[in-house]
Design a protein around this motif. Structure first.
Motif, PDB file in Angstrom:
ATOM      1  N   ALA A 133       0.829  -1.204   0.000  1.00  0.00           N
ATOM      2  CA  ALA A 133       0.000   0.000   0.000  1.00  0.00           C
ATOM      3  C   ALA A 133       0.865   1.257   0.000  1.00  0.00           C
ATOM      4  CB  ALA A 133      -0.934  -0.007   1.203  1.00  0.00           C
ATOM      5  N   CYS A 145       0.742   3.853  -3.098  1.00  0.00           N
ATOM      6  CA  CYS A 145       0.160   5.159  -2.801  1.00  0.00           C
ATOM      7  C   CYS A 145       1.185   6.275  -2.706  1.00  0.00           C
ATOM      8  CB  CYS A 145      -0.645   5.084  -1.500  1.00  0.00           C
ATOM      9  SG  CYS A 145      -2.089   3.993  -1.589  1.00  0.00           S
ATOM     10  N   ASP A 200      -3.511   9.964  -1.307  1.00  0.00           N
ATOM     11  CA  ASP A 200      -3.190   8.603  -1.740  1.00  0.00           C
ATOM     12  C   ASP A 200      -3.895   8.247  -3.050  1.00  0.00           C
ATOM     13  OD1 ASP A 200      -1.612   8.324   0.484  1.00  0.00           O
ATOM     14  OD2 ASP A 200      -3.115   7.258   1.668  1.00  0.00           O
ATOM     15  N   CYS A 201      -5.138   8.679  -3.190  1.00  0.00           N
ATOM     16  CA  CYS A 201      -5.868   8.404  -4.435  1.00  0.00           C
ATOM     17  C   CYS A 201      -5.225   9.119  -5.616  1.00  0.00           C
ATOM     18  CB  CYS A 201      -7.331   8.822  -4.281  1.00  0.00           C
ATOM     19  SG  CYS A 201      -8.292   7.793  -3.140  1.00  0.00           S
ATOM     20  N   SER A 238      -2.075   9.951  -5.867  1.00  0.00           N
ATOM     21  CA  SER A 238      -0.824   9.246  -6.175  1.00  0.00           C
ATOM     22  C   SER A 238      -1.102   7.945  -6.912  1.00  0.00           C
ATOM     23  CB  SER A 238      -0.052   8.969  -4.884  1.00  0.00           C
ATOM     24  OG  SER A 238       0.292  10.165  -4.229  1.00  0.00           O
ATOM     25  N   LEU A 239      -2.155   7.258  -6.511  1.00  0.00           N
ATOM     26  CA  LEU A 239      -2.513   6.006  -7.179  1.00  0.00           C
ATOM     27  C   LEU A 239      -2.876   6.251  -8.643  1.00  0.00           C
ATOM     28  CD1 LEU A 239      -3.021   2.957  -6.870  1.00  0.00           C
ATOM     29  CD2 LEU A 239      -5.357   3.500  -6.179  1.00  0.00           C
TER      30      LEU A 239
END
Length: 395
Positions: free
Chosen positions: A10, A14, A224-225, A227-228
């Protein structure tokens, strides 16, 4: 069951990967688009505007049949075309500098798609690659380094203030929302209007969370979203480049001229692919050189996707591919197709090399100032007491 591997995965997924490659991709892509539009400025109305052989009514029919998106279908006059063309150039320059990159990448995408889809009959392979890559650029975090946005973020951190408190960004967001409502209203069907509205909403949500919940978990979740999505977009860009090379290489293998090593010889004798006739004739006259370059082109394109597992082999072949594209730009007179492929190849450049290049560019002003020092200030001579007294009396 231990959750440590999942946590490591994760964290890896992320975290924003390849920020320097994304920044170089942003600068290069925007520069190629701006250079292309500026070069075609004298012929813009014939290629994409109201003087095009593909009339406005014929263009509407073609757009409807192909299901493409262009804002030039709204009006067919010169004024609207000039606004779109000029705005696209300005958006490209803004993206290249990294100013309000989230908004400007969307405007650049809309402008490029509108111009290219107005008359798809005049495009080539370079136009197709630009259309694809400008869409991927929207989903990358390409302004974290080497941009005015990053500079503004560092200045805000140094002052201890929140970057979210930005009036210019808020005004720009409201203006974009008004333009979307004026252009599309509330979309009832899926398509490009829905995508643009979703991007606008996400930008507003990002601002609100940064402004009112800077230390909340929602802020970390959105980061994080983002970066994803960025990592996925960079992976898709890399996969697209590999697909282009592998497809081109395997198609060349099936051609008889490529198999016998004479394909480049015939290409150098085409009148519309010889910007430098003397140079083309000199290269074509050397049969051994033509044979080596022909086979090297095929082998490099086919082997490139398979060398990504080895860093050293990938870097060597990457240099070969860049040199090949630059050679094509000079010999065959296809500069923008070659340049856009060089920009796409930059995604695979090593991070250490890009960081060294960035550090070296920062030292350039210091080097110049060190080489040309300012002339020394002459020392001031002390004033004699008698002269000082006379000056005081005269005043």
């Amino acid at each position: 069951m231990s959750t440590v591997p999942l946590q490591r995965l994760a964290r890896f997924v992320c975290a924003t990967r390849a920020p320097y490659q994304a920044a170089l991709f942003r600068i290069g892509l925007a520069a190629v688009i701006a250079a292309f539009l500026l070069r075609e400025w004298p012929y813009r109305r014939v290629l994409f505007g109201d003087r095009s052989p593909l009339s406005y009514d014929m263009a509407l029919t073609l757009i409807e049949e192909e299901g493409t998106f262009t804002v030039l279908s709204w009006w067919g006059g010169q004024l609207w075309f000039e606004i779109v063309y000029s705005a696209t150039i300005l958006a490209a320059l803004a993206v290249m500098l990294g100013w309000r990159t989230r908004t400007m990448t969307v405007l650049l995408m809309v402008g490029v798609m509108s111009l290219e889809n107005r008359n798809t009959l005049v495009g080539d392979g370079g136009d197709n690659i630009i259309r694809i890559m400008v869409i991927y650029l929207v989903f990358t975090r390409c302004a974290q380094v080497w941009s005015l946005d990053a500079r503004r973020a560092r200045a805000a951190d140094a002052r201890g203030t929140e970057l979210a408190a930005d009036r210019t960004g808020v005004i720009l967001w409201w203006v974009m929302g008004a333009l979307l409502f004026w252009a599309f209203g509330i979309p009832q069907e899926t398509g490009w209007p829905v995508l643009l509205w979703c991007l606008w909403v996400v930008h507003g949500l990002w601002y609100s969370v940064n402004r009112h919940l800077p230390r909340h978990e929602m802020r970390s979740l959105l980061d994080d979203c983002a970066s994803l999505v960025h990592n996925a977009a960079m992976l898709v860009i890399a996969a697209q480049v590999c697909l282009i090379y592998s497809t081109a290489g395997w198609y060349k293998i099936q051609g008889l001229r490529w198999q016998e090593g004479s394909a480049l010889h015939y290409a150098l004798h085409l009148d519309y692919f010889t910007p430098w006739p003397g140079l083309s004739i000199a290269v074509a006259a050397n049969a051994a050189l033509v044979l080596v370059l022909t086979y090297l082109t095929v082998m490099a394109q086919v082997a490139f996707p398979f060398t990504l597992a080895s860093r050293k082999m990938k870097n060597v072949l990457l240099a070969v591919m860049i040199a090949e594209h630059l050679g094509i730009a000079v010999l065959l007179g296809i500069p923008f197709l070659s340049l856009i492929m060089v920009v796409c190849d930059a995604v695979f450049l090593p991070t250490a090399l890009l960081m060294k290049a960035g550090a070296w560019s920062k030292r350039l002003p210091r080097i110049r100032s060190h080489r040309t020092p300012a002339p020394p200030t002459p020392p001031q001579q002390p004033v004699a007491p008698e002269l000082a007294e006379s000056i005081t009396r005269s005043n």
